[in-house]
Motif scaffolding. Sequence first.
Motif, PDB file in Angstrom:
ATOM      1  N   SER A 171       0.832  -1.193   0.000  1.00  0.00           N
ATOM      2  CA  SER A 171       0.000   0.000   0.000  1.00  0.00           C
ATOM      3  C   SER A 171       0.873   1.251   0.000  1.00  0.00           C
ATOM      4  CB  SER A 171      -0.927  -0.008   1.220  1.00  0.00           C
ATOM      5  OG  SER A 171      -1.858   1.055   1.145  1.00  0.00           O
ATOM      6  N   GLU A 172       0.204   2.408  -0.001  1.00  0.00           N
ATOM      7  CA  GLU A 172       0.938   3.673  -0.095  1.00  0.00           C
ATOM      8  C   GLU A 172       1.896   3.882   1.069  1.00  0.00           C
ATOM      9  OE1 GLU A 172      -2.949   4.332  -2.323  1.00  0.00           O
ATOM     10  OE2 GLU A 172      -2.207   3.176  -0.627  1.00  0.00           O
ATOM     11  N   GLY A 173       1.556   3.298   2.233  1.00  0.00           N
ATOM     12  CA  GLY A 173       2.395   3.520   3.405  1.00  0.00           C
ATOM     13  C   GLY A 173       3.827   3.058   3.230  1.00  0.00           C
ATOM     14  N   LEU A 174       4.041   2.076   2.369  1.00  0.00           N
ATOM     15  CA  LEU A 174       5.408   1.603   2.126  1.00  0.00           C
ATOM     16  C   LEU A 174       6.272   2.701   1.515  1.00  0.00           C
ATOM     17  CD1 LEU A 174       7.332  -0.858   2.114  1.00  0.00           C
ATOM     18  CD2 LEU A 174       6.555  -1.330  -0.214  1.00  0.00           C
ATOM     19  N   ALA A 207       3.455   9.546  -2.204  1.00  0.00           N
ATOM     20  CA  ALA A 207       2.587   8.412  -2.520  1.00  0.00           C
ATOM     21  C   ALA A 207       2.475   8.241  -4.034  1.00  0.00           C
ATOM     22  CB  ALA A 207       1.202   8.622  -1.923  1.00  0.00           C
ATOM     23  N   PRO A 208       2.413   7.022  -4.531  1.00  0.00           N
ATOM     24  CA  PRO A 208       2.244   6.788  -5.974  1.00  0.00           C
ATOM     25  C   PRO A 208       0.929   7.380  -6.467  1.00  0.00           C
ATOM     26  CG  PRO A 208       2.867   4.756  -4.830  1.00  0.00           C
ATOM     27  CD  PRO A 208       2.526   5.769  -3.772  1.00  0.00           C
ATOM     28  N   PRO A 209       0.878   7.781  -7.736  1.00  0.00           N
ATOM     29  CA  PRO A 209      -0.355   8.390  -8.267  1.00  0.00           C
ATOM     30  C   PRO A 209      -1.506   7.395  -8.381  1.00  0.00           C
ATOM     31  CG  PRO A 209       1.261   8.049 -10.017  1.00  0.00           C
ATOM     32  CD  PRO A 209       1.962   7.752  -8.737  1.00  0.00           C
ATOM     33  N   LEU A 210      -1.199   6.097  -8.450  1.00  0.00           N
ATOM     34  CA  LEU A 210      -2.228   5.061  -8.545  1.00  0.00           C
ATOM     35  C   LEU A 210      -2.061   4.081  -7.396  1.00  0.00           C
ATOM     36  CD1 LEU A 210      -2.049   4.289 -12.383  1.00  0.00           C
ATOM     37  CD2 LEU A 210      -3.767   5.681 -11.199  1.00  0.00           C
ATOM     38  N   PRO A 211      -3.137   3.409  -6.993  1.00  0.00           N
ATOM     39  CA  PRO A 211      -2.998   2.392  -5.936  1.00  0.00           C
ATOM     40  C   PRO A 211      -1.928   1.380  -6.314  1.00  0.00           C
ATOM     41  CG  PRO A 211      -5.310   2.819  -6.387  1.00  0.00           C
ATOM     42  CD  PRO A 211      -4.531   3.557  -7.435  1.00  0.00           C
ATOM     43  N   PRO A 212      -0.930   1.179  -5.463  1.00  0.00           N
ATOM     44  CA  PRO A 212       0.221   0.362  -5.858  1.00  0.00           C
ATOM     45  C   PRO A 212       0.095  -1.125  -5.540  1.00  0.00           C
ATOM     46  CG  PRO A 212       0.679   1.444  -3.780  1.00  0.00           C
ATOM     47  CD  PRO A 212      -0.706   1.873  -4.187  1.00  0.00           C
ATOM     48  N   MET A 213      -1.036  -1.562  -4.962  1.00  0.00           N
ATOM     49  CA  MET A 213      -1.135  -2.959  -4.552  1.00  0.00           C
ATOM     50  C   MET A 213      -1.008  -3.890  -5.754  1.00  0.00           C
ATOM     51  SD  MET A 213      -3.312  -0.864  -2.834  1.00  0.00           S
ATOM     52  CE  MET A 213      -4.953  -1.332  -3.321  1.00  0.00           C
TER      53      MET A 213
END
Length: 335
Positions: free
Chosen positions: A274-277, A285-291
């Motif tokens: 997730s963004e917390g990483l 934070a990445p512009p898109l959900p990174p999962m």
Amino acid sequence: MRHTISAFLASCAVLGLAAFITLAPLWRGFDAWRQIWPLVVIFVVAVTLFSLRNRHRWVPMALAVGCALVLLPAGPEVLRRLNQSAPGAIGDDATELTIVTHNLWGLSTNPVEAPAVLSGLAPDIIALQEATRQAKPVVDQLEAAYPHIARCRSVRILSRLPMLDSGCVRHPPEISFENAVPCDWELPPAVWARIELPDGRPAMVVSVHLTWPFPSAAQDCQRRNLARALAHEPQDTLIVMGDFNAAAPSRALTRIERDLDLERRSIALPSWPSEGLFTRDGGIAPPLPPMLVGIDHIFAGEAWQTVAIHAGPDTGSDHRPLVARMRLRGSDDQS
């Protein structure tokens, strides 16, 4: 000549990764590559785009074969997701619960949003993992909001419904360790709670955190012993959820589902990273959900229907929470 060597090395890299994924049943080291197959696909696409200018005809063919071998094992998981049926109509006395499982990530340095985010999901039951270290303030706030708590090592179960009993998951008392090997002693951090449902029936809920799948064999030992410890519990109403550090289409996840003898409800549902990483040390934070991969899972017995399940919002952890609406058949439906 330089382009030929580059194309050859790129093809070897792609086909080598494809071979690792294809040979997953033979060794857990190969199986680990199946768990990160989205990253492998991204690498294959990048190599393909880089090699488009190459004039050798065998290059796109080799890359296409490698890409197909990488994607092939993921096919059944995607089809299983597409074939998931909507819950059927059942009696008016059915019980519905909202459950959440979440790895708080004990190394997170920005967990301040987690209590508000998780509380906003309005769960009846929360299973937490890595409820230690930097995540301790979050755990304290969440525990203050729930009247019933079960604790064991780094895992928790918080419930708005009454707990009839709770404790650490332990080896069955009939197990003898006189001739045990180290693997026999392995148990993951796991806590159980017997919840009294609104209709008065009991149901057991387990929060668990398995270790990494590689390089050691500890996860295999934990999987087998966890299943053995829960084998005597009523399977039809049992819910086991948490961070299993195993993602489809790995053989490790298949074995977990087989040994627990419960249906996995988290099908093709990525929850990590997730963004917390990326924002832990003040990053962007990445512009898109990174999962990319789903290593958090919910397993449930056949008496439970999955009304809905999805990955929740970012909490500052490197995992997203899984949120499920579960429906337990009423007594009229079971007769």
